[in-house]
Write a protein that holds these residues in place. Sequence first.
Motif, PDB file in Angstrom:
ATOM      1  N   ASN A 102       1.254  44.938  -6.864  1.00 42.17           N
ATOM      2  CA  ASN A 102       0.646  44.119  -7.998  1.00 42.17           C
ATOM      3  C   ASN A 102       0.937  44.243  -9.216  1.00 42.17           C
ATOM      4  OD1 ASN A 102      -1.502  43.246  -9.410  1.00 42.17           O
ATOM      5  ND2 ASN A 102      -3.292  44.217  -8.947  1.00 42.17           N
ATOM      6  N   LEU A 103       1.627  43.583 -10.184  1.00 44.33           N
ATOM      7  CA  LEU A 103       1.534  44.300 -11.466  1.00 44.33           C
ATOM      8  C   LEU A 103       1.176  43.425 -12.482  1.00 44.33           C
ATOM      9  CD1 LEU A 103       3.616  46.243 -13.270  1.00 44.33           C
ATOM     10  CD2 LEU A 103       5.291  43.957 -13.012  1.00 44.33           C
ATOM     11  N   ASP A 104       0.291  43.932 -13.518  1.00 39.79           N
ATOM     12  CA  ASP A 104      -0.909  42.933 -14.004  1.00 39.79           C
ATOM     13  C   ASP A 104      -1.232  44.240 -15.508  1.00 39.79           C
ATOM     14  OD1 ASP A 104      -3.189  45.137 -13.532  1.00 39.79           O
ATOM     15  OD2 ASP A 104      -3.401  42.951 -12.473  1.00 39.79           O
ATOM     16  N   ASP A 105      -2.015  44.204 -17.001  1.00 42.28           N
ATOM     17  CA  ASP A 105      -1.520  44.831 -17.097  1.00 42.28           C
ATOM     18  C   ASP A 105      -2.445  46.500 -17.719  1.00 42.28           C
ATOM     19  OD1 ASP A 105      -0.783  42.470 -18.602  1.00 42.28           O
ATOM     20  OD2 ASP A 105      -3.170  42.276 -19.932  1.00 42.28           O
ATOM     21  N   ARG A 106      -3.171  46.763 -16.076  1.00 44.01           N
ATOM     22  CA  ARG A 106      -3.655  47.805 -16.070  1.00 44.01           C
ATOM     23  C   ARG A 106      -2.678  48.596 -14.650  1.00 44.01           C
ATOM     24  NH1 ARG A 106      -3.874  49.562 -20.828  1.00 44.01           N
ATOM     25  NH2 ARG A 106      -5.413  48.694 -22.244  1.00 44.01           N
ATOM     26  N   MET A 107      -2.153  47.600 -14.100  1.00 46.38           N
ATOM     27  CA  MET A 107      -1.771  48.288 -12.664  1.00 46.38           C
ATOM     28  C   MET A 107      -0.686  48.284 -12.150  1.00 46.38           C
ATOM     29  SD  MET A 107      -2.300  48.732  -9.126  1.00 46.38           S
ATOM     30  CE  MET A 107      -3.867  49.030  -8.838  1.00 46.38           C
ATOM     31  N   ALA A 108       0.401  48.992 -11.505  1.00 43.95           N
ATOM     32  CA  ALA A 108       1.191  48.684 -11.487  1.00 43.95           C
ATOM     33  C   ALA A 108       1.193  49.370  -9.665  1.00 43.95           C
ATOM     34  CB  ALA A 108       2.641  49.753 -12.021  1.00 43.95           C
ATOM     35  N   GLN A 109       1.519  48.995  -8.659  1.00 42.96           N
ATOM     36  CA  GLN A 109       0.910  49.227  -7.144  1.00 42.96           C
ATOM     37  C   GLN A 109       2.738  48.318  -6.872  1.00 42.96           C
ATOM     38  OE1 GLN A 109      -2.527  46.982  -5.440  1.00 42.96           O
ATOM     39  NE2 GLN A 109      -2.608  48.359  -3.784  1.00 42.96           N
ATOM     40  N   ILE A 110       3.064  49.338  -5.973  1.00 40.85           N
ATOM     41  CA  ILE A 110       4.578  49.381  -5.693  1.00 40.85           C
ATOM     42  C   ILE A 110       4.389  49.644  -3.781  1.00 40.85           C
ATOM     43  CG2 ILE A 110       7.209  50.494  -5.509  1.00 40.85           C
ATOM     44  CD1 ILE A 110       6.525  51.174  -8.603  1.00 40.85           C
ATOM     45  N   ARG A 111       5.260  48.443  -3.297  1.00 42.76           N
ATOM     46  CA  ARG A 111       5.274  49.130  -2.078  1.00 42.76           C
ATOM     47  C   ARG A 111       6.951  49.071  -1.685  1.00 42.76           C
ATOM     48  NH1 ARG A 111       7.199  44.245   2.090  1.00 42.76           N
ATOM     49  NH2 ARG A 111       6.235  45.231   3.777  1.00 42.76           N
TER      50      ARG A 111
END
Length: 723
Positions: A102-111
Motif C-alpha cells: 500500500n502507498l497513499d498519502d498517509r500509508m507506506a506499507q512495504i513487503r
Amino acid sequence: MRKHVLKLASLLSVALAVALFAPQRAAADDDEDPPSRVARLSYANGTVSFNPGGTDDWVSAVVNRPITTGDKLWTDNDARAELHIGSAAIRLSDNTGFSFLNLDDRMAQIRLTEGTLNVRVRRLEQDETFEIDTPNLAFSILRPGNYKINVNEAGDATVVVVRDGEGEVTGGGSAYAIHPRETGTFSGADQLDADIHRLGDNDDDFDHWCGDRDRREDRSQSSRYVSSDVIGYEDLDDNGGWRPVPEYGAVWFPHTTIVGWAPYRYGHWVWISPWGWTWVDDAPWGFAPFHYGRWVTVGGVWGWVPCAPRAVVGVAYVRPVYAPALVAWVGGPHFSVGIGIGGGGGVGVAWFPLGPREVFVPSYHVSRTYVTNVNVSNTTVNNTVVNNYYNNVVVNKNVTNIKYVNQTAPNGVTATSQQNFTSAQPVGRNMMRVDRREVESAQVNPTTPTVAPQQRSVLGAGGAARPPARFQERSVVAKRPPPPAPVSFVKQQQAIQANGGRPPVVSQMRQVQAENTQQARPNIKIAPPSQPATPQNVRANGSGQPQNNNGYRPGQPQMNVQPNLQNNSNRPAASNNAGQQPQGNQPGNSPANNGRNKSFNDRPPTSRPAGGNPNSTVNPQLDQKHQQQQEQLRQKQDQERQKIEQKQVQEQQKVQQKNAEDARKQQVDRRQQQQLQQLEQKHGQEQQKLEQKQQQERQKQQAPPKDKPSSKPPKDDKPPHRG
C-alpha cells in the motif's frame, strides 16, 4: 504592459483548462482522488527487475519510473536500488525482494520477502504510518530515524537495526519495542524468539553506501529553492544551476548538451493506474522537473520554475502533489497531428510543457479540492485563480479559446506517432516533424489523448531476470490489512476502453478489487492481537564455542557473524563448528548451557531473561526497584538525547540561514557526532554503574548470614603455673 497581458492570458488559460475539465468532477468525492504521492526509482545498479502491479511480466527497472501500490522490485546478485517517498529514502541491497502492499498519502506499507532494506525517514506526520512486513513480523517505524531490516534466505528470521529513531516489532501475539542504537533478532513464525542488544560498530559496504547517499542529500543546495517534499530535488545540484529571474524568482536551468533539447522530449510515455499516461524522462535528474513545477523559456533557454520551499511560520503551505505529466496536448480537426479519437487525421500525438500560472487539468476523475491542490502546490496559480474558473466559467459558461505560453515557444512542441506513444518507445528517436505555424493556430486540449494503452504501455522496457519463485510466493505478516491486490491489466484495459480511452473512476476499480477480496490473499497473514513482551535469549552456544553467535538461524549450523551483516551474510557459509548440531532451545533439544550460570550484563535490561541468573532467587521488590531505576535512567537519557537533537537542528538551521560554506557544515556535523559519541559513552558508563550497584545489592541479599560472636570473653589458655 507585458505583465498585464501575461496576467490576462493566465486567467484565460485557467478558464479554458478547467472548462474542458468535466463539470461533474467538481462534485466528485475526495475518495475518488488518487494518492498525491508516489515513490520514485532514483537509482539502479546491476540487474534490477521490475514487475508492474496487475501484470505477471518482469522487465528491467528504469530510473525515474514512478512506483506505487502493487509494484515489485528484485535486485539480483551485486545489484542495488534506491527509492524516494517524500522525505523518506529506501535502499535495497542485492538479492532483495521488495514490493508496495500500500502507498497513499498517509500509508507506506512495504513487503520484504528476502534481503536487506535501509530506510531513512526524515519526517513522519502524526497520522502517517510506515510499516515493513517480513515473513515472520511487521515492523512499524514510530519516529524519524535510520533503520535497517534484513530477512534471511530461508525467510524464518528477521534482524531489525535501529540506528536512530524508534520502532515496534509485532508478530506471534507479541510486541517488542526497539530503541535507538539497538539491534533485534527475531526467529520463528507462530511465536517469535527475540533477542535485543546494543548496536555494535560493524557497518558493511552497503551501510557505507547508504551513508554516502544520505550525506549527498543533506548537502543539497537545491533545498533552498524547492520544497523538500518534491521527490528528486537532490539530483538538481549536479546537473544544473539556479539563477534569479525577475518575473519568476529562482529558476533552475539544466546542463544539457543535446541540440534542440526541450522538456518532455527525451524519454517515453507509460500507463500507470490510476493516473493514466505518465512521462518517464531519460535524464538522471528527470523526475522533479517533470512531475512538479512548470517550465519557461528565458532568453531562448528552457528553465524550471519549482515548487516553493516549506514556508516560514504564518505562511500557508500545501505539500506538493504529484502529477503524471504537466503538459497540454495539441490537436483538433484542422491539425494533422491529432490526439487520437476525434482528432482528424489521428496519426500522431503532440504536446508541450505547461508554463507558470497555467492550470493542469487531470484526465482522471478527481475532486475540486484535488484540482486546487495539484495546481497551488506546483506553481504560482493561487486559490483565487482556481475559484474564478468555477464562478465565471462553470457557472456562467464563459469559455474562451486562448494560447498557452509554451505553445509558441521555439522548439516547444514535441510530436510522435500513436504507435510509438502507446508502445513506450523513446520519443527523442521517434519524433514527428510539425509545422510551427500550424501548431500555433491549433486547438489545445488540457487532458491526455483518448488512446487506450496496451500491455507494452504498462511494462515500458524489455525483458529482465526473473526473481526466485520464493520471492513471489512467500507470505509476510502485516499489522494493518493492506488493500486488495491490484486489478489485472486485462480488466483495467476493458474498463479503460469502456471509458473512452481515459482512466476509469477509482471507485470503479475498487468495485473490481472488492470482487478480488473474495479470494483470500495467501501471501498476507494478519498479525494476531499482541501484548508487550520481554525478549528472551535464544542464541545458545555449543560446548566450547564462542558466544558471539549473532548469525544463528534455526536449523542451520552456527556461524560467528554479526546479525546485521549485509551481502547475504545470513546465508549458509563455511562454519567453524561444521558437523555440530545447533544447541539452541528448539523442540527435541535440551536447553543450552543447562546447569550453568550465565551473565546477561552485556545487554539492556529489556533483553535479559527475567531474574538474570536462572539459578538465583529473585526478590520481586528488588527487581521492581531495579526496573524503575532502569526506566528512570532511560527517560533521562532520552531527554538528554532530545536536547542534543534539538540543539543540532537549531545549529543546522542557523548554518542554512547564513548560507554557510560546506566546510562549516561539515565542522558542525563532526561536532555533533562527537557530542553524540560523548553522550553514548556517558550513558554506557551510567548503565555500567547502575548494573554494578544492582549486582552488589543482589549479592548482598543472597550472601549467607555470618555466625554471631559469643558474648562471653574467651578463656585464657595459659599453661598452669609450676612452683
